[in-house]
Every structure is written in C-alpha cells, then in structure tokens.
Design a protein around this motif. Structure first.
Motif, short mmCIF file in Angstrom:
data_model
loop_
_atom_site.label_atom_id
_atom_site.label_comp_id
_atom_site.label_asym_id
_atom_site.label_seq_id
_atom_site.Cartn_x
_atom_site.Cartn_y
_atom_site.Cartn_z
N ALA A 252 0.85 -1.19 0.00
CA ALA A 252 0.00 0.00 0.00
C ALA A 252 0.89 1.24 0.00
O ALA A 252 2.03 1.21 0.46
CB ALA A 252 -0.91 0.00 1.22
N GLU A 253 0.34 2.33 -0.50
CA GLU A 253 1.10 3.58 -0.54
C GLU A 253 1.58 3.96 0.86
O GLU A 253 2.74 4.34 1.05
CB GLU A 253 0.25 4.70 -1.14
N THR A 254 0.70 3.87 1.84
CA THR A 254 1.07 4.02 3.24
C THR A 254 0.44 2.87 4.01
O THR A 254 -0.57 2.30 3.58
CB THR A 254 0.60 5.37 3.83
N VAL A 255 1.02 2.54 5.14
CA VAL A 255 0.50 1.43 5.94
C VAL A 255 -0.94 1.72 6.35
O VAL A 255 -1.22 2.75 6.97
CB VAL A 255 1.38 1.19 7.17
N GLY A 256 -1.85 0.82 5.99
CA GLY A 256 -3.26 1.00 6.32
C GLY A 256 -4.01 1.91 5.37
O GLY A 256 -5.22 2.13 5.55
N GLY A 257 -3.33 2.44 4.35
CA GLY A 257 -3.96 3.41 3.46
C GLY A 257 -4.78 2.79 2.34
O GLY A 257 -5.53 3.49 1.66
N VAL A 258 -4.65 1.47 2.14
CA VAL A 258 -5.42 0.78 1.09
C VAL A 258 -6.33 -0.25 1.74
O VAL A 258 -5.86 -1.14 2.47
CB VAL A 258 -4.48 0.07 0.09
N THR A 259 -7.63 -0.12 1.52
CA THR A 259 -8.61 -1.10 1.98
C THR A 259 -9.08 -1.91 0.79
O THR A 259 -9.52 -1.36 -0.22
CB THR A 259 -9.81 -0.41 2.65
N LEU A 260 -8.98 -3.24 0.92
CA LEU A 260 -9.46 -4.15 -0.12
C LEU A 260 -10.77 -4.75 0.34
O LEU A 260 -10.83 -5.43 1.36
CB LEU A 260 -8.42 -5.23 -0.39
N THR A 261 -11.84 -4.48 -0.40
CA THR A 261 -13.16 -4.97 -0.06
C THR A 261 -13.56 -6.03 -1.07
O THR A 261 -12.84 -6.33 -2.02
CB THR A 261 -14.19 -3.83 -0.07
N GLY A 262 -14.74 -6.62 -0.88
CA GLY A 262 -15.23 -7.63 -1.80
C GLY A 262 -14.94 -9.03 -1.31
O GLY A 262 -14.70 -9.26 -0.12
N SER A 263 -14.93 -9.98 -2.23
CA SER A 263 -14.85 -11.38 -1.82
C SER A 263 -13.44 -11.89 -1.63
O SER A 263 -13.23 -12.90 -0.94
CB SER A 263 -15.57 -12.25 -2.86
N SER A 264 -12.44 -11.23 -2.22
CA SER A 264 -11.09 -11.78 -2.17
C SER A 264 -10.06 -10.66 -2.28
O SER A 264 -10.41 -9.47 -2.35
CB SER A 264 -10.89 -12.79 -3.30
N SER A 265 -8.77 -11.04 -2.32
CA SER A 265 -7.70 -10.05 -2.48
C SER A 265 -6.60 -10.64 -3.36
O SER A 265 -6.54 -10.37 -4.54
CB SER A 265 -7.16 -9.62 -1.12
N GLN A 277 2.51 -5.98 1.87
CA GLN A 277 2.74 -5.03 2.95
C GLN A 277 1.71 -3.90 2.98
O GLN A 277 1.40 -3.30 1.95
CB GLN A 277 4.13 -4.40 2.81
N GLY A 278 1.21 -3.63 4.19
CA GLY A 278 0.49 -2.39 4.46
C GLY A 278 -0.97 -2.35 4.08
O GLY A 278 -1.59 -1.28 4.14
N PHE A 279 -1.58 -3.51 3.71
CA PHE A 279 -2.97 -3.51 3.27
C PHE A 279 -3.94 -3.70 4.44
O PHE A 279 -3.59 -4.26 5.47
CB PHE A 279 -3.20 -4.62 2.24
N ARG A 280 -5.17 -3.27 4.21
CA ARG A 280 -6.27 -3.51 5.14
C ARG A 280 -7.23 -4.47 4.44
O ARG A 280 -7.91 -4.09 3.47
CB ARG A 280 -6.96 -2.21 5.52
N PHE A 281 -7.27 -5.72 4.90
CA PHE A 281 -8.07 -6.76 4.26
C PHE A 281 -9.43 -6.86 4.96
O PHE A 281 -9.49 -7.05 6.18
CB PHE A 281 -7.37 -8.11 4.34
#
Length: 411
Positions: A252-265, A277-281
């Motif tokens: 993610a650009e910054t830690v916690g700055g990208v939220t991935l929604t939906g059924s998968s990642s 690194q740094g994603f919000r699942f």
C-alpha cells in the motif's frame, strides 16, 4: 474475560508452554493506531499495543553496516555503535570538526525515531540526516544546544537508505563518541544494498495485476491509497517471483492506506520471495497461500474479515514471515492464522510469526476459534520448525488455546 499474553518461547514437540505476564496498566485493548516509541530490543515486561501490529516502531539499525569519517583507533569502529552493546562505542579522531557516522538501513527505510547515547565526548551541534544515495542529504533534526547524555529524537518522518549523524561542533576538547546509535521505523530492502528493481505505482486493481505480471526480482509495486473492491483475486504465479535477496514487494502507498473490499484479495500459486505489505483486508473469503509457493511474507497488514470467511490467513508455504500484522474482529468459528502444509500429514516449514497483534476474537464455541494454529491433528508428527515470538493477545477468547499446537518441532 480479558486475556493478555506476552509470548516469549512457546512451543516444543506438539506441546505448548506460555510465559504470561499481566497487561501493562492502561494498555489499549483494541487498536494500535497511535504509534509511540518502541521499547528497546530485549526489554522485559509485558508487550503493549505500541510494540506490535502495523504501526509499531521497530529497531532497524542494529547490526547494519556502518561507516564513519574517522576513528580514534581500531578499538572504536563505527560498527560498535550499532552492535546493541552499552560497553562498546564508536569514537572519532580527536580535536577535529566536522565528523560523522552513517548507517546503511537498506533501500526505502522509513525513520520515525533516533536515539543517541553519547559517551563523554559529545556533539554540541549536529544534524541527523537521511539520504537515498549517500550523497544528497535531507536534514531530519538540527541540534544546536547538545549537552551529551542521551538524545531521544522522536516524531521524525524520513525515507531513505542511509542515516547520518553529522557533528559540526564538539562539546569537549576530544572527538565525537557514541555508545549506541539506534534508529527506529520500518526496515528497508533486506540484505542491505539498494535494490536493482524498479518501483511502479498503480491506481487500479487491473493495473496492479498487470504490474505483477510484468514484475522482476527486486521490483516494488505500490497501490495508491484508497478503497478497492476485488471480486476476482489478484493472482501471483511463478512469473511474479523474486529472490531471497531481491523479493518482489507489493505494498500500500502508506500502511493501512489501502482497503481491499469484496470477496477476495490475492491468490498464490507457485510464487516465491514476495512480500505483501500495508494492506487492510476486509474480504469475505480466506487468504490461502498454496504449498507450491515459498517465502510469501505478510508484513504490517490489518485483517478485519467478514464473518463469512471461516479463517483469515492460511499459510501452506515454507519459509514465510508473518510479522507486525493486526488480526481482529472475529466472532465466528475459524482461526486468525493457520500454518498448514502440503497434503494431510505434513506441516509447512520454517514459519516466523512475530510482533503480531491478535485481539477481539469473540467466538463463543468450545473449540475452533484459536488465534494461531500450527498444523492439524493428522500433522502431529510432522516437524515444522516455526518460531513464534513477541505476539500480543488481548481479548483473544475464541478458544481456550490462544495458540493451538497440532504439529511438532516449533519454538
């Protein structure tokens, strides 16, 4: 009931032994969302939420390569200020200004705090600087009234490979001398040198997939901050692999700055040496790292899955590192983190699980809501060699076992 455990050395041959200490008074029970200076490495006493999870500060300088403008004698090398010992030190040539000491943190390190433990020969005027190339420097701190002792410099915000303490005026007639130079933040590229790879920034899931398909060892792929719906998993196959010294990093650009929604990642098959690194699942299905993959790391992510996902993260691959993540908010059966492996009777090898924050598991059943599960019952005689250390469990009440050991040979 609140459960808080500091896990130090926990596992041996399908048995579990916990060393537990009471929670620190007033310790946060939910989110480690306001970072504070981390305690020195090896500190005794309970972990707190500021030492674990995505926003924890970590000591990133110890044992890293160091150089200096001069040394008083060979008994006082630059490396002595980075060795973690309070009885060895770097000392510069006496009576000469300026002098400097530089530490190589690895490409792309982020710095939030610097601690300087001066010997009697201190700097009255100095700067703390950071650089990508060791030539062009950006000043993070300008000290004009140094008085020796310990300088704990917090609230810094710098990114680069090299950090330098540059003394311009001595506080004594001698030189400059540091017992310890400690740098806190997030580490750079493993192994030390600058990466030979390139950095690509993308703004959509389709562009992320394209960048992964075209990646080479050492590349870094950055997804801009925002919320993205993922209906079909972003695939990482053998073509997206890095090497042990030049992993492919997807962040993610910054830690916690990208939220991935939906059924998968993400999905993983036959890929090795990659770091997520740094994603919000927040997805509704389990992330499952297949046994055909190897060295797939998850660093500084947040796992807050929909309750329809039975498990959060299942790792079947060898040599994976799961570190500085936050798993929370589960109320249904299933584990936060499971180490599995190929087939029914073999567990994945050499997992390293550390500095994660497991909180708020409220499944009310009698069994099946562990925070960590190492193997399954058919794998009991399989030796995995996992290391599980420095994880924090708070309100992790989904199972009588915070860590369920169903395989052998772990520490």
């Amino acid at each position: 009931m609140k459960t808080t455990h500091r896990v130090i050395a926990v596992l041996a041959a399908a048995t579990l032994s916990l060393t537990c200490v009471p929670a620190a008074a007033g310790a946060a029970e939910i989110a480690p969302q306001s970072a504070a200076p981390a305690s020195p490495a090896g500190q005794a006493g309970p972990l707190t939420s500021t030492e674990v999870g995505p926003l924890a500060e970590t000591l990133i300088s110890q044992g890293r390569p160091a150089t200096a403008s001069s040394v008083e004698t060979s008994a006082f090398p630059a490396s002595a200020a980075l060795d973690g010992s309070s009885t060895t030190r770097w000392a510069s040539q006496e009576g000469v200004d300026p002098q400097w000491i530089t530490v190589d943190l690895g490409a792309g390190a982020s710095v939030s705090r610097v601690l300087l433990n001066w010997e009697d020969a201190y700097a009255s005027t100095y700067t703390v600087q950071i650089s990508d190339d060791g030539t062009t420097w950006t000043t993070l701190k300008n000290e004009t009234a140094g008085d020796g002792g310990t300088d704990d410099i917090t609230g810094l915000n710098g990114t680069g490979r090299y950090l330098r303490v540059h003394g311009t005026a001595r506080g004594t007639a001698y030189g400059y001398s540091l017992w310890e130079l400690q740098v806190y933040g997030t580490p750079g590229t493993p192994g030390g040198g600058s990466s030979s790879g390139s950095t690509t920034t993308v703004t959509s899931i389709s562009a992320l997939q394209t960048a992964i398909n075209n990646s080479d060892p050492g590349d870094t792929i950055v997804l801009k901050n925002g919320s993205y719906s993922v209906s079909s998993a972003v695939s990482l196959g053998s073509g997206a692999s890095g090497t042990s010294s030049e992993p492919v990093t997807i962040k993610a650009e910054t830690v916690g700055g990208v939220t991935l929604t939906g059924s998968s990642s993400f999905s993983f098959s036959g890929v090795h040496d990659v770091s997520i690194q740094g994603f919000r699942f927040t997805q509704s299905t389990t992330i499952d790292v297949g046994s055909s993959s190897k060295a797939v790391d998850f660093i500084r992510n947040e796992f807050l899955f929909a309750q329809s996902a039975e498990h959060n993260l299942i790792v079947r691959s060898d040599d994976s590192e799961i570190a500085y993540n936050w798993f929370h908010g589960k109320s249904t059966i299933g584990v936060y983190l499971g180490i599995e492996g190929p087939g029914t009777d073999t567990v994945a090898k050499n997992s390293h699980i550390h500095h994660n924050y497991f909180s708020d598991q409220t499944f009310a059943g009698a069994n099946g809501g562990e925070s960590i599960r190492l193997g399954t019952s058919p794998k009991a005689l399989s030796s995995g060699g996992a290391i599980v250390e420095y994880n924090l469990f708070e309100n992790a009440n989904g199972d009588p076992e915070a860590i369920s050991v169903k395989s052998s040979g772990h520490t």
